[in-house]
Design an enzyme around this catalytic site. Structure first.
Site, mmCIF file in Angstrom:
data_model
loop_
_atom_site.group_PDB
_atom_site.id
_atom_site.type_symbol
_atom_site.label_atom_id
_atom_site.label_comp_id
_atom_site.label_asym_id
_atom_site.label_seq_id
_atom_site.Cartn_x
_atom_site.Cartn_y
_atom_site.Cartn_z
ATOM 1 C CG HIS A 39 2.530 3.229 6.387
ATOM 2 N ND1 HIS A 39 1.618 2.269 6.017
ATOM 3 C CD2 HIS A 39 2.469 3.292 7.742
ATOM 4 C CE1 HIS A 39 1.038 1.774 7.104
ATOM 5 N NE2 HIS A 39 1.539 2.388 8.160
ATOM 6 C CD GLU A 98 4.357 1.368 1.688
ATOM 7 O OE1 GLU A 98 4.034 0.167 1.659
ATOM 8 O OE2 GLU A 98 4.531 1.997 2.745
ATOM 9 C CB CYS A 153 0.327 2.281 1.451
ATOM 10 S SG CYS A 153 1.072 3.052 2.903
#
Length: 145
Positions: A80, A82, A108
């Site tokens: 991801h 993040e 996350c």
């Protein structure tokens, strides 16, 4: 000539939108930015781990398995946005602000909490809202643009 400048949050979020354009995910183009004292610490976008083939090239495993958005994250090869931004920031993420063009998922959110991020600024949405609850429980300031 206008002398008004856009607010910081709008400025950083416009950079997030550009970062997201590097995404190799077929489903969603997500960008993230870690900012501290109005200085960019790191950026991240979603895509395959280093050395792995990109979904743009080999297709989306989650699509092939007909997995709905926000479910069974373990079936996705992608890292991801993040997560990539936090990995690049390292300890510099402590007390910083994370900008992202989606709600963070619960995975996350846990990383954001442990990285010491103090504020998350978001645009867009995500089907899994449990990550938002984690962030609230941790006392992280949430701003929605």
């Amino acid at each position: 000539m206008s002398t008004e400048r856009i607010p910081w949050d709008d400025y950083w979020m416009s950079i997030v939108e550009d970062v997201a354009k590097r995404s190799t995910c077929l489903r969603r183009q997500i960008g993230a930015l870690v900012v501290k004292n109005n200085i960019i610490i790191s950026t991240g976008y979603n895509g395959a781990p280093k050395g792995f083939p990109h979904c743009l090239d080999v297709g989306c495993r989650r699509d092939k398995l007909k997995i709905a958005s926000g479910e069974r994250h373990e079936e996705c090869i992608g890292v991801h946005a993040e997560q990539n931004a936090l990995l690049q920031a390292g300890r510099d993420a402590e007390c910083a602000t994370l900008y992202v063009n989606s709600y963070p998922c619960k995975i996350c959110a846990k990383l954001i909490i442990n990285a010491g991020i103090k504020r998350v600024v978001m645009s867009g949405e995500y089907s899994d809202r449990e990550g938002l609850e984690y962030l609230r429980r941790a006392g992280i300031e949430l701003t929605f643009l």
